[in-house]
Structures are given as structure tokens and as C-alpha cells.
Design an enzyme around this catalytic site. Structure first.
Site, short mmCIF file in Angstrom:
data_model
loop_
_atom_site.label_atom_id
_atom_site.label_comp_id
_atom_site.label_asym_id
_atom_site.label_seq_id
_atom_site.Cartn_x
_atom_site.Cartn_y
_atom_site.Cartn_z
N THR A 125 7.00 -8.63 -3.00
CA THR A 125 7.55 -8.93 -4.32
C THR A 125 7.17 -10.34 -4.77
O THR A 125 6.95 -11.23 -3.93
CB THR A 125 9.10 -8.82 -4.27
OG1 THR A 125 9.66 -9.48 -5.40
CG2 THR A 125 9.68 -9.50 -3.03
N ASP A 126 7.13 -10.54 -6.10
CA ASP A 126 6.85 -11.89 -6.61
C ASP A 126 7.99 -12.86 -6.29
O ASP A 126 7.82 -14.07 -6.40
CB ASP A 126 6.58 -11.85 -8.13
CG ASP A 126 7.75 -11.34 -8.96
OD1 ASP A 126 8.75 -10.89 -8.37
OD2 ASP A 126 7.65 -11.39 -10.21
N GLU A 127 9.14 -12.30 -5.87
CA GLU A 127 10.28 -13.18 -5.60
C GLU A 127 10.03 -14.10 -4.40
O GLU A 127 10.75 -15.08 -4.21
CB GLU A 127 11.56 -12.36 -5.40
CG GLU A 127 11.92 -11.60 -6.65
CD GLU A 127 13.33 -11.03 -6.65
OE1 GLU A 127 14.23 -11.62 -6.05
OE2 GLU A 127 13.51 -9.97 -7.28
N TYR A 153 17.50 -11.91 0.09
CA TYR A 153 16.53 -10.83 -0.12
C TYR A 153 15.10 -11.37 -0.11
O TYR A 153 14.26 -10.91 0.66
CB TYR A 153 16.81 -10.12 -1.46
CG TYR A 153 15.64 -9.29 -1.97
CD1 TYR A 153 15.24 -8.15 -1.29
CD2 TYR A 153 14.93 -9.66 -3.12
CE1 TYR A 153 14.16 -7.39 -1.73
CE2 TYR A 153 13.86 -8.91 -3.57
CZ TYR A 153 13.47 -7.77 -2.88
OH TYR A 153 12.39 -7.04 -3.31
N LYS A 157 11.95 -10.77 2.56
CA LYS A 157 10.64 -10.22 2.17
C LYS A 157 9.52 -11.21 2.55
O LYS A 157 8.45 -10.82 2.99
CB LYS A 157 10.59 -9.93 0.66
CG LYS A 157 11.50 -8.81 0.19
CD LYS A 157 11.11 -7.46 0.76
CE LYS A 157 9.85 -6.88 0.15
NZ LYS A 157 9.60 -5.50 0.67
N1 NAD Z 1 12.14 -2.72 -7.82
C1 NAD Z 1 11.31 -3.71 -8.13
O1 NAD Z 1 11.28 -4.17 -9.27
C2 NAD Z 1 10.39 -4.28 -7.08
C3 NAD Z 1 9.44 -5.24 -7.47
C4 NAD Z 1 8.55 -5.72 -6.50
C5 NAD Z 1 8.62 -5.27 -5.20
N2 NAD Z 1 9.57 -4.36 -4.85
C6 NAD Z 1 9.57 -3.88 -3.46
O2 NAD Z 1 9.22 -2.50 -3.50
C7 NAD Z 1 9.88 -1.80 -2.45
C8 NAD Z 1 10.64 -0.62 -3.02
O3 NAD Z 1 11.60 -1.10 -3.97
P1 NAD Z 1 12.54 -0.09 -4.75
O4 NAD Z 1 13.02 -0.79 -5.96
O5 NAD Z 1 11.90 1.22 -4.84
O6 NAD Z 1 13.76 -0.01 -3.69
P2 NAD Z 1 14.93 1.05 -3.57
O7 NAD Z 1 16.11 0.25 -3.13
O8 NAD Z 1 15.03 1.89 -4.80
O9 NAD Z 1 14.46 2.00 -2.38
C9 NAD Z 1 14.40 1.60 -1.05
C10 NAD Z 1 14.23 2.84 -0.19
O10 NAD Z 1 14.09 2.41 1.16
C11 NAD Z 1 14.93 3.20 1.98
N3 NAD Z 1 15.31 2.42 3.16
C12 NAD Z 1 16.09 1.31 3.20
N4 NAD Z 1 16.24 0.89 4.47
C13 NAD Z 1 15.49 1.74 5.24
C14 NAD Z 1 15.22 1.82 6.63
N5 NAD Z 1 15.76 0.94 7.50
N6 NAD Z 1 14.41 2.80 7.07
C15 NAD Z 1 13.89 3.72 6.23
N7 NAD Z 1 14.12 3.70 4.89
C16 NAD Z 1 14.92 2.71 4.42
C17 NAD Z 1 16.12 3.56 1.11
O11 NAD Z 1 16.81 4.70 1.60
C18 NAD Z 1 15.44 3.79 -0.23
O12 NAD Z 1 15.01 5.13 -0.34
C19 NAD Z 1 10.76 -2.81 -1.74
O13 NAD Z 1 10.10 -3.24 -0.58
C20 NAD Z 1 10.89 -3.95 -2.74
O14 NAD Z 1 11.06 -5.16 -2.07
C21 NAD Z 1 10.46 -3.85 -5.75
#
Ligand code: NAD
Length: 339
Positions: A125-127, A153, A157
Site C-alpha cells: 500500500t502507499d500508506e 496497519y 505492511k
Molecule cells: N483497499 C485498499 O484501498 C487498498 C489499497 C492498497 C493496498 N491494499 C492492500 O490490498 C490487500 C487487500 O485489501 P482489501 O481492501 O481487499 O482487504 P479486505 O480486508 O477486504 O480483505 C482481506 C482478505 O484477507 C483475508 N485474510 C485476513 N487475514 C487472513 C489470514 N491470516 N489468512 C488468510 N486470509 C486472511 C480476509 O478474510 C479477507 O478476505 C491488503 O493487503 C491491503 O493492504 C488495499
């Protein structure tokens, strides 16, 4: 080609699975997800019967389960979306963020070393870059921007990213990392800003905005993120970090006003609430590297993407109503417990 997609029952991971099964009908995609509160198996309903798709319920921190899956499936690639992803929850309870986001990443990479893969991709993430001041619109995050985190968080990451780079340098693991800005689109969990505001507005409930709503985020339609990861795992250079973002900076308050306008709801629903602790002011990505090296450009303009997203939430009330009611947490047991 066999790809394990972890966290595929969540927001971005599920969209990535749909993209891959659609674009590469001969690929085998395995979703590994332990279904935390954020994982929802009904999200994957439309691909459950696809013979090239398999769902496995396990945690990425469960070494035994992860190794067993590698032995069964001999994956070529791993794309790791699995994470605890909500900043507010990390402020309340950091520990699970360290377990999943850091230790889980290590377990996956240990399996990659043990069984061999062609690519391990870390979805970051950009964070991890911290934030930028509001009065310096000329500044952007590049891949060279130092890591400088604000929340438990983003720290977890960043810890994972450093570990991924260490496994590349120490063990020669073929890794790539992508750091994306804020995503929006279908299947976004209702606790996050855009779905929360859409759903509250539909119920004529107050729209809670942190502080003065001046925080700036760089919004990207989820499909564009999935296409960028597809390009990176196929054509990206091993050991490299790629920033992903569409130069679409908006303040939170402007987003909420747009949602009110699109839904025909009054702005008087907006209520300002106490700010998040350590709230980052501005994120803004410089996507020059991924554009120049891989030819990626975002395809969906925000004006269009937000309309599509709002329409999706209007058309899929059942999906988010079961989440809000908490019923979805029983869904797996009900649907798959006895299989
Ligand atoms: N949402 C955003 O805007 C954004 C932006 C940049 C990066 N990201 C990154 O993208 C990724 C996905 O984000 P998202 O928004 O889809 O998240 P989300 O919270 O919607 O989904 C996370 C998924 O991971 C699963 N999970 C959590 N812990 C787990 C474990 N120990 N083992 C197996 N599965 C597990 C959860 O059940 C869920 O299905 C993350 O790594 C996040 O850091 C998200």
C-alpha cells in the site's frame, strides 16, 4: 499456470480472481482465505463452480496448512492480498496485524522457498510512505520515497515489504511488490469510506466525516489495480517495487458530497466527528515507473467509476445487507460446513 491468490474473499482479491479467470481461461486459480470478518464467501459465489477455481479455507499464518496446499497444487505464483486492512481496527488492536501481515507473509515466502515458485507478489500500500503535507501539491510518492509509517496497519505492511525484499536479497526469491493508492469499486467492505457513505445515505443516516474532511486520498477503480498486478506478475522485473495510482486526488468531504449528489440526498446528513488518531493528511502516487516500464495507465475516470460503484451497491443490496446484519459470518458454515 497455477496461481494461489491469498485473501481472495476480500475486496481487491476477489476482483483480481474475477479478472484472472476471465482473462486467462486456462489458468488455475486457488483462493486461500481464512474468512475473517472481512472475508465473505458469497463474494466468490459466481466462480465457485468454475472447474479452474478452488477455494481453501485456511490462514496464511498456518504453516502446516500452507505447506499442504503447496504440496497439493504445485503453484507457479503466489499473489498475497491476505491482510488485516482497516487502519481504525489496527489502532484498537495492533497484534493481529502483526500476525497476519508480517508473520503470514513470512510463512508464504518460506513455502515458496521450500517448494519453488516463479513469482511471489506482495500486494502492499502507499500508506507505507506515510503522508504528504496538504500545502505541497507538487510532492508525490515515488518508489524511492523512504518508508515512514503512521499507523500499526501501515507499519505492519511496511514490515512485510522489508521482509519480502530481504527474502529476495538473502535467498534469491523471485519477488515483486506493488504499492497502490486507495481503491474503490464492487465488493468493498461496508466499514470503508465510500461504501459506508453510500449505505448510510441510502438509509438517510448521518454521514460521519473525520475531522474537517480535508484529508486527501488518491482514488483508483479496483479493476485498474487488478490489471496493474496482472502486468507486474507477468512482465515486471524481479526484486522491483511498482507504485500504482491514477493521479486522482480528492478530499474525503468532496467524495461524500459527490455521493450525496449522485443519490439525491441532502448534504445536511454530513456530520463531522472526532478525527482518527495520527490521521494521514495526503497520499499521492507518482505512477511513472509502471507506466514507462509496463505501459499501465488507469482506464476508469473517477466520475464514471463512482457512478458504477454506486449502481453496484444499489443492485447488490443483499450482499451488503447480510454483512451489516452479521449474518454473512455464518454463511460459510451454512453453505460449506458439511462439504
Ligand atoms: N483497499 C485498499 O484501498 C487498498 C489499497 C492498497 C493496498 N491494499 C492492500 O490490498 C490487500 C487487500 O485489501 P482489501 O481492501 O481487499 O482487504 P479486505 O480486508 O477486504 O480483505 C482481506 C482478505 O484477507 C483475508 N485474510 C485476513 N487475514 C487472513 C489470514 N491470516 N489468512 C488468510 N486470509 C486472511 C480476509 O478474510 C479477507 O478476505 C491488503 O493487503 C491491503 O493492504 C488495499
Amino acid at each position: 499456470m497455477t496461481i494461489i491468490v491469498t485473501g481472495g474473499a476480500g475486496f481487491i482479491g476477489s476482483n483480481f480472481i474475477f479478472h484472472m479467470l476471465n482473462k486467462y481461461p486456462d489458468y488455475r486459480i486457488i483462493c486461500l482465505d481464512c474468512l475473517t470478518y472481512a472475508g465473505n464467501l458469497s463474494t466468490l459465489a459466481k466462480v465457485m463452480d468454475n472447474p479452474n477455481f478452488r477455494f481453501v479455507k485456511a490462514s496464511i499464518t498456518d504453516r502446516e496448512a500452507v505447506y499442504k496446499l503447496f504440496e497439493e497444487e504445485h503453484p507457479d505464483m503466489i499473489v498475497n492480498f491476505a491482510a488485516e486492512s482497516h487502519v481504525d481496527r489496527s489502532i484498537e488492536n495492533p497484534e493481529v496485524f502483526l500476525d497476519t501481515n508480517i508473520k503470514g507473509t513470512a510463512v508464504l515466502m518460506d513455502a515458496c522457498r521450500k517448494y519453488g515458485i516463479t513469482r511471489y507478489h506482495q500486494v502492499s500500500t502507499d500508506e507505507v510512505y506515510g503522508d504528504l503535507p496538504l500545502d505541497r501539491p507538487d510532492l508525490f510518492f515515488t518508489e524511492e520515497t523512504p518508508i515512514h509509517t503512521s499507523s500499526p496497519y501501515s507499519s505492519s505492511k511496511a514490515g512485510a515489504d522489508l521482509l519480502v525484499q530481504a527474502y529476495h536479497r538473502t535467498y534469491g526469491l523471485p519477488v515483486t511488490i506493488s504499492r497502490c493508492s486507495n481503491n474503490y469499486g464492487p465488493y468493498h467492505f461496508p466499514e470503508k469510506l465510500i461504501p459506508l457513505m453510500i449505505i448510510n445515505a441510502l438509509h438517510d443516516k448521518p454521514l460521519p466525516v473525520y475531522g474537517k474532511g480535508e484529508n486527501v486520498r488518491d482514488w483508483l477503480y479496483v479493476e485498474d489495480h487488478c490489471k496493474a498486478i496482472d502486468l507486474i506478475i507477468h512482465n515486471g522485473r524481479v526484486g522491483e517495487v511498482y507504485n500504482i495510482g491514477g493521479h486522482n486526488e480528492m478530499t474525503n468531504i468532496d467524495i461524500v458530497k459527490i455521493i450525496c449528489r449522485e443519490l439525491g440526498k441532502p448534504e445536511s446528513l454530513i456530520t463531522y466527528v472526532a478525527d482518527r488518531k495520527g490521521h494521514d493528511m495526503r497520499y499521492a502516487i507518482d505512477p511513472t515507473k509502471i507506466h514507462n516500464e509496463l505501459g499501465w495507465l488507469p482506464e476508469t475516470k473517477f466520475a464514471n467509476g463512482i457512478k458504477k460503484t454506486i449502481q453496484w451497491y444499489l443492485d447488490h443490496k443483499e450482499w451488503w445487507e447480510t454483512i451489516i446484519s452479521g449474518e454473512y459470518e455464518n454463511y460459510y458454515e451454512k453453505m460449506y460446513g458439511n462439504r
